[in-house]
Design an enzyme around this catalytic site. Sequence first.
Site, mmCIF file in Angstrom:
data_model
loop_
_atom_site.group_PDB
_atom_site.id
_atom_site.type_symbol
_atom_site.label_atom_id
_atom_site.label_comp_id
_atom_site.label_asym_id
_atom_site.label_seq_id
_atom_site.Cartn_x
_atom_site.Cartn_y
_atom_site.Cartn_z
ATOM 1 C CE LYS A 180 10.010 -0.454 18.622
ATOM 2 N NZ LYS A 180 10.890 -1.502 18.161
ATOM 3 N NE ARG A 217 10.403 0.141 8.771
ATOM 4 C CZ ARG A 217 10.336 1.379 9.266
ATOM 5 N NH1 ARG A 217 11.058 1.713 10.302
ATOM 6 N NH2 ARG A 217 9.533 2.266 8.708
ATOM 7 N NE ARG A 239 16.628 1.331 10.717
ATOM 8 C CZ ARG A 239 16.694 1.563 12.002
ATOM 9 N NH1 ARG A 239 15.986 0.838 12.830
ATOM 10 N NH2 ARG A 239 17.474 2.491 12.473
#
Length: 564
Positions: free
Chosen positions: A252, A257, A272
């Site tokens: 992760k 993003r 995002r």
Amino acid sequence: MRYQKLAELYEKLSSTTKRLEKIEILSSFLKELPEEDKDVLYLLLGDIYPEYDEKKIGISNQLAIKAISKATGIPNAKIIQEWKFSGDLGEVSKKLTKNKKQVTLQSHVLTINKVLENLRKLPDLVGKGTIGKKLSLITELLTSATPLEALYLIRTLIGDLRIGLKESTIRESISSAFFNKDKEASKIIQEAIDKTNDISAVFEIAKEGGLKELKKIPLVVGKPIKVMLAQKVSSIKEGFKALGENVGIEYKYDGFRLIIHKKEKEIKLFTRRLENVTLQFPEVVEYIREYVKGDSFILDTEAVGFDKETKEYKPFQEISQRIKRKYNIEKLQKKLPIEIQVFDIIYYNGKSQLKEPFKKRTTLIKKIVKNHPKKIVYAKQIITNNEKKAEEFYKKSLEDNQEGIMMKNLDAVYQPGSRVGHMLKIKPEERDFDLVITGAEYGTGKRSGWLSSFILSCRDKDKFLEIGKVGTGITEKVGSGKVTFEELTRKIKPLTIKEKDRQVTIKPKIVVTITYQEIQKSQNYSSGFALRFPRFTTLRPDRNTKDITTLSEVKIDYGKQKRN
Ligand code: ATP
């Protein structure tokens, strides 16, 4: 359609706080809504364009006050006074319009189209004379408005509609209007919303083409879509239990993003939150052009910062300014380089990949992305059903300054906009203890010459008992804001009581805050406990060794954790 009809709908919707009643009211409205007025759905959410569109109304309270003043002939100061009293500029506008109407009785012709036409001109205005032009567009609407229309016009302009309507309520209202509140229909409508981010288009297709056409709504390369989100689990065991045996595990990454669209020559990058950030990341556009094969695609990625000298990954906070910065980009790009980690693909060469199993999507990524470390790579993935291997991978991700791991079912589809149960995240719980360093060990390799692993102790009355070792969260690099090995070594050396081989025992003086994921029973440490995934957060020069965590506090936390 007259704007008055919409204003009356707003009024009805705000008269109840009950969601079911709101759905009832809105679904009757939608049943009757002519197609030419479908963009009313944007207005219902306080917008003028689809959600993905960056053009927003953005009018300040100040400008709204000026417009009310111009439309009603009442001075600014009086409006501000009324506003202070009611706290709602919309209500002020309604009241003053009502007073004025009794005197002038103007004819009323405000249509939805006219309102949208004027509002849509607002974000396009730039440069000299903008304020004046905005003011006349708004005043034109306000002078023809009824009191109720004036109320909602002003609230729309300042972005504070106060009708308590969420996208999900609109979804249920569409479902109720055209599909008899069918459960499956709600799901299909939501999927269509997540793919298009265009509520008006979804309404139109639902009304005209029904579920069959809604299901067929295509992904459009170049238009942002909502990404798939993960659910959280607290252990690897839990992860395997939820996902079964066929699991892919990835780091992760601690970045942000970035959703990358390519359509022939055009490349666009979205966050995002559907913001277009292409201009901020010119190097990414270049990497895509150079190192990814395909005429058109949508890639789901994480942009991760790294240190330009040591090449070590950096936490998100240190690169976050790159997302918003729109000037001096080249300089910032050099100072705060990023690497793109590609972990999913949503669309490829004319074909949606949404329904393909994750395993196939990963294979496709590997086929088209040419790995160039520190530029663009595909996310490292291990496929395993072995808890021990997964634990090791987890530990490695934390040592590499990442946040934890993602566990993904290899057979699962990509569901835009949903927090799904087939993609899970595991990261250390943010629990922390203040502990004291009672020993340390010299490092090897690039850490030789420095103490690199530190023994931590809690307190039991006037004794100090060991509870674990920490090496994560400390850096080699000066100037990153984190504590360095060099600094800790310097502090520790004068406190040495005993030195044997590479181990030193020191006087308990240095208090530190340590976060950890879990407390375990352990024979290895004198406290009888060990911390799992301890991470160094900060030095606590403000704390005394008397203030640190005691053995009985550790026992209490261990007990709580077991009960959970
Ligand atoms: P968090 O604060 O934990 O990042 P979040 O709400 O931002 O949560 P989630 O979907 O819940 O987002 O968690 C996954 C996030 O982790 C993604 O949004 C993505 O930005 C990031 N991420 C990093 N590495 C990966 C990976 N390999 N696969 C998927 N997501 C990843």
